[in-house]
Design an enzyme around this catalytic site. Sequence first.
Site, mmCIF file in Angstrom:
data_model
loop_
_atom_site.group_PDB
_atom_site.id
_atom_site.type_symbol
_atom_site.label_atom_id
_atom_site.label_comp_id
_atom_site.label_asym_id
_atom_site.label_seq_id
_atom_site.Cartn_x
_atom_site.Cartn_y
_atom_site.Cartn_z
ATOM 1 N N THR A 35 -52.738 28.286 18.278
ATOM 2 C CA THR A 35 -51.533 27.466 18.445
ATOM 3 C C THR A 35 -50.828 27.153 17.122
ATOM 4 O OG1 THR A 35 -52.847 25.437 18.333
ATOM 5 C CG2 THR A 35 -52.444 26.342 20.521
ATOM 6 N N HIS A 50 -59.683 32.682 9.464
ATOM 7 C CA HIS A 50 -60.264 32.536 10.798
ATOM 8 C C HIS A 50 -60.186 33.851 11.582
ATOM 9 C CE1 HIS A 50 -60.769 28.048 11.278
ATOM 10 N NE2 HIS A 50 -60.221 28.149 10.100
#
Lengths: 174, 174, 174
Positions: A35, A50
């Site tokens: 998001t 990530h």
Amino acid sequence: MKNVTFITGGIKSGKSSYAVKLAMQYKKPRIFIATAEAFDDEMKKRIDMHKQERGRNFETIEEHIHLSKALKSSIGSICIIDCITVWISNLLYYEKIKEIELFLETLQNHPCDIIIVSNEVGMGIMPNNKLSRKYADLLGTTNQKIAKTANSVIFMISGIPLYIKKGGITNEPT
Amino acid sequence: MKNVTFITGGIKSGKSSYAVKLAMQYKKPRIFIATAEAFDDEMKKRIDMHKQERGRNFETIEEHIHLSKALKSSIGSICIIDCITVWISNLLYYEKIKEIELFLETLQNHPCDIIIVSNEVGMGIMPNNKLSRKYADLLGTTNQKIAKTANSVIFMISGIPLYIKKGGITNEPT
Amino acid sequence: MKNVTFITGGIKSGKSSYAVKLAMQYKKPRIFIATAEAFDDEMKKRIDMHKQERGRNFETIEEHIHLSKALKSSIGSICIIDCITVWISNLLYYEKIKEIELFLETLQNHPCDIIIVSNEVGMGIMPNNKLSRKYADLLGTTNQKIAKTANSVIFMISGIPLYIKKGGITNEPT
């Protein structure tokens, strides 16, 4: 029956890593719905780091607003949503908080197995500004609704998963 | 034997709603002791909203300072105190922190069944000002003393009640 | 086999007192490694108060940086480290964060029984400055690594010890 797993906790408590670990136990296509928008270099670095950690095991979808739509197009998969904290902040910024209701509706229809990552932000001294309070209220209320729908709720503390709801059951006395 | 139940947790974690839910299980007069003063419109709105949610099931008493006295005049009832967080902040403002000792004394005499709501405020980055640290210290110390007296202690996380003390027992190894 | 016990929680949640209580159960020399430097009078007062509470049961060592070395010279004892929170902040200030790795290595070799106190600082609204975020990240990551090595992990809430890892075991479903 599809699983809804909710993982909450503080910053750097191991929430995302544990979400990935849980998702790896599913033998179906894995989708990672990110998001966060990369507004600056610090953010961009975090996102790339990530992504590399997840490697080839996940298809990454960037969706900053329309989580309901993203879930509906993920039927048959296991989906990580990471995270509600940033999403709520996006919704406030773009004035789209009606998306919360759509998301909660979709969640209750279990379109796919879902692991949702969020944050606890209301256990510190509250900053003396209205926006922070509004944000903390909205995030807290949304976390409550997600946790209610979820069959597992995990509170991460220093990398240790504490299951506070397991198979729909809490440790409330009966 | 009267019950003392202590509910703590973050902002919008469902503490007050859970306190009301627990109180509804008692078949005796229900009293809601509200410690907040309505300084501004935002606060007034919050207070009115909470009052409407409780409806006719509770008599509401507004007491910003003298909790000990309020408890003593509630014999025979089930009493919610909501919340210690705001009360401690009142005591600092009006220079009445001696009330804490009176309250703890009264609590140990179990004048009535009591459900006490408080907050965790010490799990964020501490703001760089002395008053916030003093407040966090005083609230933390008071929370500890209440939790010690209570036979049930509940930590609310995203609306999920986690019992960390049940019938006087924690999960410490023996 | 030596024990590594990790105690984390918020400000004034009873972490240090519980560490002392646990250490008192060991019948061996007790060492208290204090990581705080007394920069000002407020700090000095806190440190002296804690020292008095411990009394004659502990030898106090002040070590602001070299925890690995301090552990290595404590063989045969039970050692409290109080606390990681302040230590990490020292390491950032003196640009010595390589000490973290040395400490974690030493920890895995179990030179003595160790009780480590840290803090949760990532469950509030994050202040809008880069240093606070860097600090919260570094502390969170270090807490995770310590908790992974520890055989007991305790989350303190309002003075109540919640064991989230006991004898190496969490409450994860199997």
